[in-house]
Design an enzyme around this catalytic site. Structure first.
Site, short mmCIF file in Angstrom:
data_model
loop_
_atom_site.label_atom_id
_atom_site.label_comp_id
_atom_site.label_asym_id
_atom_site.label_seq_id
_atom_site.Cartn_x
_atom_site.Cartn_y
_atom_site.Cartn_z
N ASN A 46 0.79 -1.43 0.04
CA ASN A 46 0.08 0.56 0.44
C ASN A 46 0.86 1.25 0.25
O ASN A 46 1.98 1.70 -0.05
CB ASN A 46 -1.14 -0.21 0.67
CG ASN A 46 0.02 0.12 2.20
OD1 ASN A 46 0.71 0.67 2.71
ND2 ASN A 46 -0.52 -0.73 4.28
N CYS A 73 -8.20 -2.48 -6.15
CA CYS A 73 -7.22 -2.45 -5.14
C CYS A 73 -8.28 -1.59 -4.02
O CYS A 73 -8.92 -2.66 -3.47
CB CYS A 73 -5.92 -1.23 -4.47
SG CYS A 73 -6.18 0.17 -5.22
N TRP A 90 -7.88 3.63 -6.58
CA TRP A 90 -7.10 5.30 -7.24
C TRP A 90 -5.44 5.31 -7.13
O TRP A 90 -5.01 6.26 -7.25
CB TRP A 90 -7.73 6.59 -6.71
CG TRP A 90 -7.22 6.89 -4.97
CD1 TRP A 90 -6.58 6.36 -3.96
CD2 TRP A 90 -9.07 6.90 -4.16
NE1 TRP A 90 -6.87 6.17 -2.93
CE2 TRP A 90 -8.68 7.09 -3.02
CE3 TRP A 90 -9.90 7.91 -4.95
CZ2 TRP A 90 -9.29 7.26 -1.98
CZ3 TRP A 90 -10.36 8.09 -3.66
CH2 TRP A 90 -10.62 8.11 -2.87
N ASP A 91 -4.69 4.46 -6.67
CA ASP A 91 -3.25 4.39 -6.53
C ASP A 91 -2.54 3.67 -6.89
O ASP A 91 -2.40 3.17 -8.73
CB ASP A 91 -3.33 4.08 -5.26
CG ASP A 91 -3.21 5.01 -3.53
OD1 ASP A 91 -2.51 6.39 -4.65
OD2 ASP A 91 -3.68 5.68 -2.82
N ARG A 92 -2.90 1.57 -6.59
CA ARG A 92 -2.51 0.61 -7.05
C ARG A 92 -3.08 -0.02 -8.63
O ARG A 92 -2.63 0.09 -9.76
CB ARG A 92 -2.31 -0.88 -6.21
CG ARG A 92 -1.20 -0.20 -5.52
CD ARG A 92 -1.62 -1.42 -3.94
NE ARG A 92 -2.65 -0.83 -3.06
CZ ARG A 92 -2.78 -1.44 -1.70
NH1 ARG A 92 -2.11 -2.71 -1.75
NH2 ARG A 92 -4.20 -0.98 -1.02
#
Length: 493
Positions: A357, A419, A423-425
């Site tokens: 994360n 994820c 909105w990240d990975r």
């Protein structure tokens, strides 16, 4: 109504850029100094002085350093600066968010301390959104174009200003380029035009034609931050699609949502129908050329013995690519999240990618920065690089990308990536997979379209992750997610 001389009516107030963003005066350490570069529209030089080997300029947009000994120029945007420090009294060290470091040396310690004070006043988390340089640039650029100023009225600047107007055009161009059938298999939902369905999603969403807007609202209630599954890319030959979303809100009690289950089933069936339609059209094309079709090539009839055409190909299960580890996904159930209970999704399978994360990536990046700041001839440098785990994290992202590409290209399976929040990975995996699968995104224009859609339109938290937006003081939210993805693109290239 206009005046008799053609002037605007008195009730219409025209505000110039200089009224919103008044020009600022420049302070020079030496009256003979001249700004060594062309300022951008809306950029004002605040301080201009000398280093021990050149010129240093601080503007409302950047720090500019000109070194006479090497005749080199360095431009550092203020938003890229993360920290400043003084070493050995005379050296000002500028630490940037991309792990780069810039050094300025001065003749006196007082001069070095003064420049530190000046720069510190201009960097940090902005108080208002309008204080970001993009706003004065746009305002002054618009005035320059309206007044047909020769200084800035060039095609390059005009193109930059027109980007926002092209968002819808980009979306429709991609729908056409990727061959989405909007007359049968897919449809464009406009239910998010006012961002009421999902505030962090684009206004237009591609979904299976059988899924109504009311069903989308039901699915949004079941997904974290209302980020429901939305299709972003289609394989032109197999019809398999890539979709993205956030985690389902399963919780400890294992809640389920029938509409969410129907949506995933609709994704797999839509891809099968898409393939069947392609096969039917190819068969018709072959038939019109005069070639006699064999029984094995003919369109199959329906199961009830009628001669109605059936254009459904074999239904492939949706591959759910969860960027987290299984343990992390289960742990999220305590906070109301979780992962899909596969017994409720007979048309899907799930694989976990075991990616770290934002907190894991942040610690890895900090270790990498410390290593980059160390002497290059230090012992066991490569061993220290391995201990940062930065390359291992890149390897994990690449492995997840290969999983998506293999499912799409080799097996013709639709893929849903998520994820925790999506909105990240998720954009890292989805964007990299599209780079590998689609050569268009490996062009300059295609790369722009890819970044604007997967990172901007689908709501990556640039402000919080980079710390350059109002209210982004929380250091625990910082993480170089986008920078990590750019490094991955570099490694692939």
């Amino acid at each position: 109504m206009e005046g008799t001389d053609g002037s605007p009516p008195p009730s219409l107030c025209i505000v110039r850029a200089t009224e919103f963003f008044p020009r600022l005066n420049m302070e020079k350490e030496d009256a003979e100094l001249e700004v060594p570069y062309q300022e951008l529209a809306g950029e004002f030089v605040l301080y201009l002085g000398r280093t021990d080997d050149g010129i240093l300029s601080l503007s409302t947009y950047r720090i500019f350093i000109l070194k006479n000994s090497t005749n080199s120029e360095t431009s550092v945007p203020l938003g890229l600066i993360e920290g400043l420090q003084i070493r050995d009294l005379f050296h000002l060290i500028i630490n940037c968010k991309d792990a780069s470091t810039v050094k300025c040396s001065f003749e006196t310690a007082e001069q070095c301390a003064e420049w530190l004070r000046r720069i510190q006043l201009c960097v940090g988390v902005p108080e208002t959104l309008e204080s970001l340089f993009a706003f004065p640039f746009h305002s002054y650029m618009s005035d320059a174009i309206n007044m047909q100023s020769e200084a800035y009225n060039s095609p390059e600047y005009l193109e930059r200003l027109q980007r926002a107007k092209r968002a819808d055009d980009d979306f429709m161009s991609e729908v056409v380029r990727l061959g989405f059938d909007l007359n049968g298999t897919w449809r464009i939902s406009k239910t998010n035009e006012e961002f009421k369905l999902c505030p962090s999603y684009p206004q237009r969403l591609l979904v299976p034609a059988c899924i109504s807007d009311d069903m989308l609202y039901e699915v949004a209630k079941f997904r974290g931050s209302r980020r429901l599954p939305a299709v972003v890319w289609r394989h032109k030959k197999s019809g398999a699609v890539i979709a993205r979303c956030s985690q389902p809100e399963v919780g400890w009690f294992g809640w389920r949502n029938n509409t969410d289950e129907q949506l995933l089933k609709a994704l797999s069936e839509a891809c099968a129908f898409d393939r069947g339609e392609q096969m039917r059209r190819q068969s018709q094309s072959i038939n019109t050329t005069g070639r006699r079709m064999t029984p094995s090539e003919s369109t199959p009839s329906s199961t009830d013995g009628s001669h109605e055409e059936v254009t459904m190909d074999e239904v492939q299960k949706v591959l759910i690519v969860d960027a987290r580890s299984y343990a992390s996904a289960v742990t999220n159930r305590a906070r109301g999240g979780g992962c899909e209970c596969i017994e409720y999704y007979p048309s899907a399978e799930i694989e976990f990618m075991n990616l770290g994360n934002i907190h894991v990536i942040r610690r890895s990046f900090q270790a990498l920065r410390q290593l980059c700041a160390s002497p290059a001839d230090s012992q066991n440098w490569l061993g220290s690089l391995e201990k940062t785990f930065w390359l291992q994290h890149l390897s994990g992202l690449l492995a997840a990308t290969i999983t998506v590409c293999h499912a799409i290209e080799k097996k013709g399976r639709p893929v849903l990536v998520h994820c925790s929040d999506g909105w990240d990975r998720t954009p890292q995996i989805v964007a990299t997979a599209q780079l590998c699968l689609d050569p268009y995104y490996r062009t300059v224009e295609g790369f722009r379209v890819l970044v604007e859609r997967e990172w901007l339109s689908f709501g990556h938290k640039f402000s919080d992750r980079c710390g350059h937006g109002p209210g982004s003081d929380e250091l625990n939210e910082r993480c170089p997610v986008f920078l990590q993805w750019l490094d991955l693109v570099h490694q692939i290239h």
